[in-house]
Each structure stands twice: as C-alpha cells, then as structure tokens.
Motif scaffolding. Structure first.
Motif, PDB file in Angstrom:
ATOM      1  N   GLU A  28      52.714  45.998  40.240  1.00  0.00           N
ATOM      2  CA  GLU A  28      52.243  45.336  41.448  1.00  0.00           C
ATOM      3  C   GLU A  28      51.313  46.258  42.230  1.00  0.00           C
ATOM      4  OE1 GLU A  28      55.525  43.999  43.738  1.00  0.00           O
ATOM      5  OE2 GLU A  28      56.304  42.655  42.186  1.00  0.00           O
ATOM      6  N   TYR A  29      50.306  45.661  42.846  1.00  0.00           N
ATOM      7  CA  TYR A  29      49.404  46.429  43.711  1.00  0.00           C
ATOM      8  C   TYR A  29      49.031  45.561  44.908  1.00  0.00           C
ATOM      9  CZ  TYR A  29      45.696  49.352  45.481  1.00  0.00           C
ATOM     10  OH  TYR A  29      44.937  50.145  46.303  1.00  0.00           O
ATOM     11  N   ASP A  30      49.119  46.153  46.099  1.00  0.00           N
ATOM     12  CA  ASP A  30      48.833  45.427  47.335  1.00  0.00           C
ATOM     13  C   ASP A  30      47.357  45.634  47.707  1.00  0.00           C
ATOM     14  OD1 ASP A  30      48.770  44.144  49.733  1.00  0.00           O
ATOM     15  OD2 ASP A  30      50.161  45.496  50.767  1.00  0.00           O
ATOM     16  N   PHE A  31      46.495  44.725  47.275  1.00  0.00           N
ATOM     17  CA  PHE A  31      45.064  44.839  47.533  1.00  0.00           C
ATOM     18  C   PHE A  31      44.724  44.718  49.020  1.00  0.00           C
ATOM     19  CE2 PHE A  31      45.127  43.749  43.033  1.00  0.00           C
ATOM     20  CZ  PHE A  31      44.145  44.586  42.529  1.00  0.00           C
ATOM     21  N   SER A  32      45.623  44.165  49.799  1.00  0.00           N
ATOM     22  CA  SER A  32      45.342  43.997  51.230  1.00  0.00           C
ATOM     23  C   SER A  32      45.210  45.339  51.947  1.00  0.00           C
ATOM     24  CB  SER A  32      46.435  43.157  51.898  1.00  0.00           C
ATOM     25  OG  SER A  32      47.679  43.846  51.913  1.00  0.00           O
ATOM     26  N   THR A  33      45.708  46.420  51.338  1.00  0.00           N
ATOM     27  CA  THR A  33      45.593  47.742  51.954  1.00  0.00           C
ATOM     28  C   THR A  33      44.134  48.231  51.965  1.00  0.00           C
ATOM     29  OG1 THR A  33      46.015  48.853  49.830  1.00  0.00           O
ATOM     30  CG2 THR A  33      47.915  48.388  51.237  1.00  0.00           C
ATOM     31  N   LEU A  34      43.253  47.551  51.209  1.00  0.00           N
ATOM     32  CA  LEU A  34      41.845  47.944  51.134  1.00  0.00           C
ATOM     33  C   LEU A  34      40.967  47.172  52.120  1.00  0.00           C
ATOM     34  CD1 LEU A  34      41.525  48.098  47.240  1.00  0.00           C
ATOM     35  CD2 LEU A  34      42.063  49.969  48.824  1.00  0.00           C
ATOM     36  N   THR A  35      41.543  46.250  52.842  1.00  0.00           N
ATOM     37  CA  THR A  35      40.773  45.437  53.793  1.00  0.00           C
ATOM     38  C   THR A  35      40.077  46.313  54.840  1.00  0.00           C
ATOM     39  OG1 THR A  35      42.299  43.569  53.531  1.00  0.00           O
ATOM     40  CG2 THR A  35      40.936  43.601  55.517  1.00  0.00           C
ATOM     41  N   GLY A  36      38.773  46.095  54.996  1.00  0.00           N
ATOM     42  CA  GLY A  36      37.999  46.811  55.999  1.00  0.00           C
ATOM     43  C   GLY A  36      37.669  48.254  55.655  1.00  0.00           C
ATOM     44  N   LYS A  37      38.003  48.699  54.437  1.00  0.00           N
ATOM     45  CA  LYS A  37      37.808  50.104  54.072  1.00  0.00           C
ATOM     46  C   LYS A  37      36.598  50.303  53.156  1.00  0.00           C
ATOM     47  CE  LYS A  37      42.654  51.392  54.620  1.00  0.00           C
ATOM     48  NZ  LYS A  37      43.860  51.953  53.963  1.00  0.00           N
ATOM     49  N   ASN A  38      36.122  51.536  53.092  1.00  0.00           N
ATOM     50  CA  ASN A  38      35.077  51.937  52.154  1.00  0.00           C
ATOM     51  C   ASN A  38      35.777  52.375  50.868  1.00  0.00           C
ATOM     52  OD1 ASN A  38      32.640  51.966  54.072  1.00  0.00           O
ATOM     53  ND2 ASN A  38      34.161  53.207  55.144  1.00  0.00           N
ATOM     54  N   VAL A  39      35.679  51.565  49.843  1.00  0.00           N
ATOM     55  CA  VAL A  39      36.459  51.767  48.622  1.00  0.00           C
ATOM     56  C   VAL A  39      35.587  52.385  47.538  1.00  0.00           C
ATOM     57  CG1 VAL A  39      37.870  50.654  46.846  1.00  0.00           C
ATOM     58  CG2 VAL A  39      37.911  49.800  49.210  1.00  0.00           C
ATOM     59  N   LEU A  40      36.110  53.434  46.914  1.00  0.00           N
ATOM     60  CA  LEU A  40      35.464  54.041  45.751  1.00  0.00           C
ATOM     61  C   LEU A  40      36.408  53.914  44.566  1.00  0.00           C
ATOM     62  CD1 LEU A  40      33.201  55.721  44.417  1.00  0.00           C
ATOM     63  CD2 LEU A  40      34.466  57.780  45.130  1.00  0.00           C
ATOM     64  N   ILE A  41      36.010  53.139  43.570  1.00  0.00           N
ATOM     65  CA  ILE A  41      36.818  52.956  42.364  1.00  0.00           C
ATOM     66  C   ILE A  41      36.393  53.997  41.332  1.00  0.00           C
ATOM     67  CG2 ILE A  41      37.417  51.390  40.477  1.00  0.00           C
ATOM     68  CD1 ILE A  41      36.899  49.054  42.390  1.00  0.00           C
ATOM     69  N   ILE A  42      37.376  54.728  40.802  1.00  0.00           N
ATOM     70  CA  ILE A  42      37.128  55.743  39.791  1.00  0.00           C
ATOM     71  C   ILE A  42      37.586  55.215  38.437  1.00  0.00           C
ATOM     72  CG2 ILE A  42      37.670  58.078  38.996  1.00  0.00           C
ATOM     73  CD1 ILE A  42      35.986  58.099  41.462  1.00  0.00           C
ATOM     74  N   GLU A  43      36.643  55.092  37.517  1.00  0.00           N
ATOM     75  CA  GLU A  43      36.924  54.578  36.175  1.00  0.00           C
ATOM     76  C   GLU A  43      36.433  55.593  35.154  1.00  0.00           C
ATOM     77  OE1 GLU A  43      38.555  53.124  33.948  1.00  0.00           O
ATOM     78  OE2 GLU A  43      38.135  51.001  34.301  1.00  0.00           O
ATOM     79  N   GLU A  44      37.110  55.653  34.016  1.00  0.00           N
ATOM     80  CA  GLU A  44      36.715  56.599  32.974  1.00  0.00           C
ATOM     81  C   GLU A  44      35.557  56.067  32.135  1.00  0.00           C
ATOM     82  OE1 GLU A  44      37.538  60.056  30.262  1.00  0.00           O
ATOM     83  OE2 GLU A  44      37.688  59.599  32.380  1.00  0.00           O
ATOM     84  N   ILE A  45      35.617  54.784  31.765  1.00  0.00           N
ATOM     85  CA  ILE A  45      34.598  54.232  30.874  1.00  0.00           C
ATOM     86  C   ILE A  45      34.385  52.749  31.161  1.00  0.00           C
ATOM     87  CG2 ILE A  45      36.280  53.739  29.044  1.00  0.00           C
ATOM     88  CD1 ILE A  45      34.044  54.431  27.011  1.00  0.00           C
ATOM     89  N   ILE A  46      33.132  52.325  31.119  1.00  0.00           N
ATOM     90  CA  ILE A  46      32.782  50.911  31.191  1.00  0.00           C
ATOM     91  C   ILE A  46      32.338  50.490  29.801  1.00  0.00           C
ATOM     92  CG2 ILE A  46      31.316  49.164  32.267  1.00  0.00           C
ATOM     93  CD1 ILE A  46      33.139  50.541  34.275  1.00  0.00           C
ATOM     94  N   ASN A  47      33.073  49.571  29.197  1.00  0.00           N
ATOM     95  CA  ASN A  47      32.708  49.055  27.877  1.00  0.00           C
ATOM     96  C   ASN A  47      31.924  47.747  28.048  1.00  0.00           C
ATOM     97  OD1 ASN A  47      33.964  50.888  25.767  1.00  0.00           O
ATOM     98  ND2 ASN A  47      35.747  50.498  27.050  1.00  0.00           N
ATOM     99  N   THR A  48      32.585  46.623  27.962  1.00  0.00           N
ATOM    100  CA  THR A  48      31.908  45.339  28.168  1.00  0.00           C
ATOM    101  C   THR A  48      31.630  45.095  29.649  1.00  0.00           C
ATOM    102  OG1 THR A  48      33.964  44.081  28.397  1.00  0.00           O
ATOM    103  CG2 THR A  48      33.102  44.385  26.154  1.00  0.00           C
ATOM    104  N   GLY A  49      32.434  45.705  30.506  1.00  0.00           N
ATOM    105  CA  GLY A  49      32.318  45.492  31.949  1.00  0.00           C
ATOM    106  C   GLY A  49      33.282  44.440  32.467  1.00  0.00           C
ATOM    107  N   LYS A  50      34.002  43.794  31.566  1.00  0.00           N
ATOM    108  CA  LYS A  50      34.886  42.706  31.981  1.00  0.00           C
ATOM    109  C   LYS A  50      36.054  43.217  32.826  1.00  0.00           C
ATOM    110  CE  LYS A  50      37.296  38.618  30.217  1.00  0.00           C
ATOM    111  NZ  LYS A  50      37.660  37.823  29.003  1.00  0.00           N
TER     112      LYS A  50
END
Length: 218
Positions: free
Chosen positions: A119-141
């Motif tokens: 589970e993850y509470d996405f509402s904690t990101l409301t109004g924030k400057n979010v930086l997503i850290i990912e290792e690899i983008i394949n298809t992008g899906k």
C-alpha cells in the motif's frame, strides 16, 4: 520551466568491457556477456544529474520517491550527492524521502501487468514538488502508470530522474526529465537491476548472457 537534460548515448554496437577486468562475484563468472557501464562512470554521471536536478528544482522542498526494488542503489548514490550539494549551499533544500515498489517483469519479458506492491498513500504528495527516482525506463509503461497515480493527487510539480533509458521498439515514447545513459535494447542487470531477483548485488551495469538467463530462469 522545461528541463533540457543532456544524455550519454551508448551505441548499439558498444563492445563494453570484459567482466574479468572487474571485481565480479565468482558465481556470476559465466553469466555476464559484458560490463556495459562501470560503477565509477555511474557515480560520476549521477553527481552530474544531481547538479541538473538541483538547478531545476532549487529553492523548493523536494519529496523524493524511489521506485523499488531496482532503484535502490541509484537512489542511495543520488541522495549522497544531494546531501553534498546541500552542505555546500548557503541555503539548503529541505528533502523528504519515500519508497514505492512496482513489478512488471518475469525473466527478461514484461508481463504487461504493472502492480504496486503493498500500500502507498499518494495523498501525501499533494501540493509537493515530487522527484521520482527510477533505475531504468524500458517501454515507459510502468513510469507512466506511476505518474498517472501521482498526478491524481495534485502535486505542485513532478519530475523523473532515471539512470538508464533503453532504446527499444516497444517504447511508448516517454522520456524522463533527467537521464543518465541511453542504452541499446539489451537486458541489463546489476547496480540494483535484477533477473528474477539475481544480480542486484553487482556494482556495475552489465549485459546478462544466455547462460545466465537459462541458469536463473523462473
């Protein structure tokens, strides 16, 4: 402000490096075709990416969201360089960190079924400057699925930093805001990336061999 991030392009015919030239666990001796990106180069490029991110998102509280499991090593090094920058600035940028686990692969193929594990509470990101850290983008899906979930909760802005971007015919055309290396359409492991949970402990980004695929096939 639209970010224009430079990228190191790795050619389709890039020969890479002989794994025997590096400290590779003996159990993987026959399982790797080549070292594509050595750890030292990863670190140097990560430091540069952090400079680009901090320039783009300066003077804002940044909520960093690390995509597990593959992104954990890149995230750790990324956060280390952010802390260095913060220590050397007249005014440091406040940071919060969080983690989300997603899964879409079995063996070397995407299942097409993208899941948020737990589970993850996405509402904690409301109004924030979010930086997503990912290792690899394949298809992008996968990343587009995550971005859709994040944006439903109205963050102030969302940026994506990925160490690797794969050139693949299956690409949906998505390109992250910050990219370390653009690589050929080869299945890579190491530096957090796995093949059925193996190879995450390698320091370098490597191309798995057919022997390795067969040995660790699910």
């Amino acid at each position: 402000m639209e970010n224009i991030s430079t990228t190191i392009m790795t050619a389709d015919d890039e020969p890479g490096y002989d794994p025997n030239l590096f400290c590779i666990p003996k159990r993987y001796a026959q399982d790797l075709e080549k070292v594509l990106i050595p750890y030292g180069l990863i670190l140097d490029r990560t430091e540069r990416l952090v400079q680009e991110v901090m320039k783009e998102m300066r003077d804002h509280h940044i909520a960093i969201l690390c995509v597990l499991k593959g992104g954990y090593k890149f995230f750790a090094d990324f956060l280390y360089y952010i802390k260095l920058v913060n220590r050397n600035r007249d005014q440091s940028i406040p940071l919060t960190v969080d983690f989300i686990r997603m899964k879409s692969y079995c063996n070397d193929q995407s299942t097409g079924d993208i899941k948020v594990i737990g589970e993850y509470d996405f509402s904690t990101l409301t109004g924030k400057n979010v930086l997503i850290i990912e290792e690899i983008i394949n298809t992008g899906k996968t990343i587009q699925t995550l971005l859709s979930l994040v944006k439903q909760h109205n963050p102030k802005q969302v940026k994506v930093a990925s160490l690797l971007l794969k050139r693949t015919p299956q690409s949906m055309g998505y390109r992250p805001d910050f990219v370390g290396f653009e690589i050929p359409d080869q299945f890579v492991v190491g530096y957090g990336l796995d093949y059925n949970e193996f190879f995450r402990d390698l320091n370098h980004v490597c191309v798995i061999s057919e022997v390795g695929k067969d040995k660790y096939k699910a």
